[in-house]
Write a protein that holds these residues in place. Structure first.
Motif, PDB file in Angstrom:
ATOM      1  N   ALA A   1     -31.602  11.968 -12.862  1.00 37.57           N
ATOM      2  CA  ALA A   1     -30.332  11.239 -12.615  1.00 37.57           C
ATOM      3  C   ALA A   1     -30.478  10.776 -11.054  1.00 37.57           C
ATOM      4  O   ALA A   1     -29.730   9.822 -10.915  1.00 37.57           O
ATOM      5  CB  ALA A   1     -29.527  12.364 -12.535  1.00 37.57           C
ATOM      6  N   GLY A   2     -31.336  11.246 -10.346  1.00 32.98           N
ATOM      7  CA  GLY A   2     -31.331  10.766  -9.089  1.00 32.98           C
ATOM      8  C   GLY A   2     -32.198   9.436  -8.742  1.00 32.98           C
ATOM      9  O   GLY A   2     -32.101   8.800  -7.860  1.00 32.98           O
ATOM     10  N   LEU A   3     -32.823   9.146  -9.999  1.00 31.72           N
ATOM     11  CA  LEU A   3     -33.571   7.804  -9.927  1.00 31.72           C
ATOM     12  C   LEU A   3     -32.949   6.669 -10.892  1.00 31.72           C
ATOM     13  O   LEU A   3     -32.880   5.415 -10.491  1.00 31.72           O
ATOM     14  CB  LEU A   3     -35.029   8.002 -10.675  1.00 31.72           C
ATOM     15  CG  LEU A   3     -35.712   8.883  -9.750  1.00 31.72           C
ATOM     16  CD1 LEU A   3     -37.248   9.080 -10.495  1.00 31.72           C
ATOM     17  CD2 LEU A   3     -36.072   8.088  -8.462  1.00 31.72           C
ATOM     18  N   VAL A   4     -32.340   7.067 -11.870  1.00 32.32           N
ATOM     19  CA  VAL A   4     -31.609   5.870 -12.662  1.00 32.32           C
ATOM     20  C   VAL A   4     -29.980   6.155 -12.872  1.00 32.32           C
ATOM     21  O   VAL A   4     -29.479   5.219 -13.425  1.00 32.32           O
ATOM     22  CB  VAL A   4     -32.354   5.812 -14.121  1.00 32.32           C
ATOM     23  CG1 VAL A   4     -33.697   5.608 -14.101  1.00 32.32           C
ATOM     24  CG2 VAL A   4     -32.145   7.179 -14.786  1.00 32.32           C
ATOM     25  N   GLY A   5     -29.540   7.279 -12.280  1.00 33.14           N
ATOM     26  CA  GLY A   5     -28.119   7.682 -12.247  1.00 33.14           C
ATOM     27  C   GLY A   5     -27.753   8.501 -13.477  1.00 33.14           C
ATOM     28  O   GLY A   5     -28.550   8.858 -14.312  1.00 33.14           O
ATOM     29  N   GLY A   6     -26.424   8.821 -13.802  1.00 30.82           N
ATOM     30  CA  GLY A   6     -26.028   9.621 -14.715  1.00 30.82           C
ATOM     31  C   GLY A   6     -25.601  10.919 -13.991  1.00 30.82           C
ATOM     32  O   GLY A   6     -26.068  11.449 -12.850  1.00 30.82           O
ATOM     33  N   LYS A   7     -25.044  11.758 -14.810  1.00 30.08           N
ATOM     34  CA  LYS A   7     -24.530  13.156 -14.388  1.00 30.08           C
ATOM     35  C   LYS A   7     -23.908  12.996 -12.817  1.00 30.08           C
ATOM     36  O   LYS A   7     -24.213  14.078 -12.181  1.00 30.08           O
ATOM     37  CB  LYS A   7     -25.840  14.229 -14.418  1.00 30.08           C
ATOM     38  CG  LYS A   7     -26.400  13.973 -15.544  1.00 30.08           C
ATOM     39  CD  LYS A   7     -27.607  15.425 -15.816  1.00 30.08           C
ATOM     40  CE  LYS A   7     -28.188  15.395 -16.883  1.00 30.08           C
ATOM     41  NZ  LYS A   7     -27.142  15.936 -18.029  1.00 30.08           N
ATOM     42  N   GLY A   8     -22.819  12.121 -12.855  1.00 32.79           N
ATOM     43  CA  GLY A   8     -22.053  12.128 -11.713  1.00 32.79           C
ATOM     44  C   GLY A   8     -22.929  11.127 -10.613  1.00 32.79           C
ATOM     45  O   GLY A   8     -22.147  10.757  -9.693  1.00 32.79           O
TER      46      GLY A   8
END
Length: 298
Positions: free
Chosen positions: A120-127
């Motif tokens: 999520a920190g690389l491609v986004g998602g989960k807020g």
């Protein structure tokens, strides 16, 4: 206590009426035997739901005591229970250990959670917005210095399909080509070379060639303060980015604080996510993904 005498003789008993009261059945000592005995109990499904919170943890934590349901606004006790009335008179919770050698189930859960957070920190998602995929990022490994020579498995070129099940031919371990191997003992008289081609599961991997030459004291200090060292490294990187922004003429940004006031901060910040692991030699090292972000004033 209910009798455990067999109605019919077993292969390990002398016959009907053998003194099984003092000797528990052999199958009860095994995990499969204990599971079978538990499955035969009338409250099995209730017990199964009770221990579900611990999942497949091999070393669950057992909590005992009183449970109170308290109304938050008034502090009034709405419900009261005790673990004595629950299955096994305890509440089970997973140990949460991250080492697969200690608890494979909890380590796998942590591994999956860490993967989702890093992804999520690389491609986004989960807020996290998907725009972070365009931010500069680097994957770095921070490893410990050498505290002495240890047995290692070095593969120059991998031809295997999976590194986890690598069966490639390894190089000789610490084979000295420039000096005579026969003339290389350590100060304690032990060989300072190793010509073995270690297999992936070799028990000597990570073990010092000479236990007396190895700097155990400094490795213990490294492991103890590695968390603080990581914090200082991250702090130094953020300060360097702030100085670099000032030299490039990038102004600081005013942001609102929780108290309603405003303060000026650096226009860029470092958002690292790290995983700490133990190497085969027992030294802590870090795998980190550092993402460069801008500060949104709002």
């Amino acid at each position: 206590m209910a009798s455990t005498l067999d109605l019919t003789p077993r292969a390990t008993a002398r016959g009907v009426g053998s003194n099984a009261d003092t000797t528990p059945p052999v199958y009860a000592y095994t995990a499969a035997g204990s599971a079978f005995e538990r499955a035969t109990q009338p409250d099995y499904y209730g017990w199964l739901e009770h221990v579900r919170a611990a999942a497949g943890c091999t070393r669950p934590i057992r909590l005992a005591g009183q449970l109170l349901t308290v109304e938050q606004s008034t502090g009034r006790v709405l419900d009261q229970r005790h673990t004595d009335g629950m299955p096994d008179a305890a509440i089970y919770t997973a140990c949460g250990n991250r080492r697969a050698t200690v608890c494979p189930s909890c380590a796998q859960t942590y591994q999956r959670d860490a993967f989702q957070l890093l992804r999520a920190g690389l491609v986004g998602g989960k807020g996290v917005p998907e725009t972070v995929a365009a931010h500069p990022a680097v994957f770095a490994t921070f490893t410990a210095p050498s505290f002495g020579t240890v047995h290692a498995r070095v593969v120059r070129r991998h031809t295997c399909a999976s590194r986890k099940r690598c069966d490639c031919r390894a190089e000789p371990c610490h084979a000295r080509r420039n000096t005579d191997p026969a003339a290389g003992p350590c100060p304690h008289g032990r060989p300072a070379v190793c010509w073995a081609r270690h297999e992936p599961g070799d028990s000597v991997l990570g073990r010092p060639l000479c236990l007396d030459c190895y700097d155990h004291d400094h490795q213990a200090v490294w492991n103890l303060f590695s968390g603080e060292l990581w914090h200082r490294t991250k702090q130094a990187a953020e300060r360097y980015l702030a100085k670099l922004a000032r030299r490039r003429g990038v102004p600081r940004v005013e942001v609102a604080t929780a108290s309603g006031k405003t303060r000026k901060v650096a226009p860029v910040r470092l958002s690292p996510g790290k995983v700490a692991e133990l190497q085969a030699r027992g030294a802590v090292h870090f795998h980190a993904i550092a993402r460069l972000d801008g500060v949104n004033p709002t």
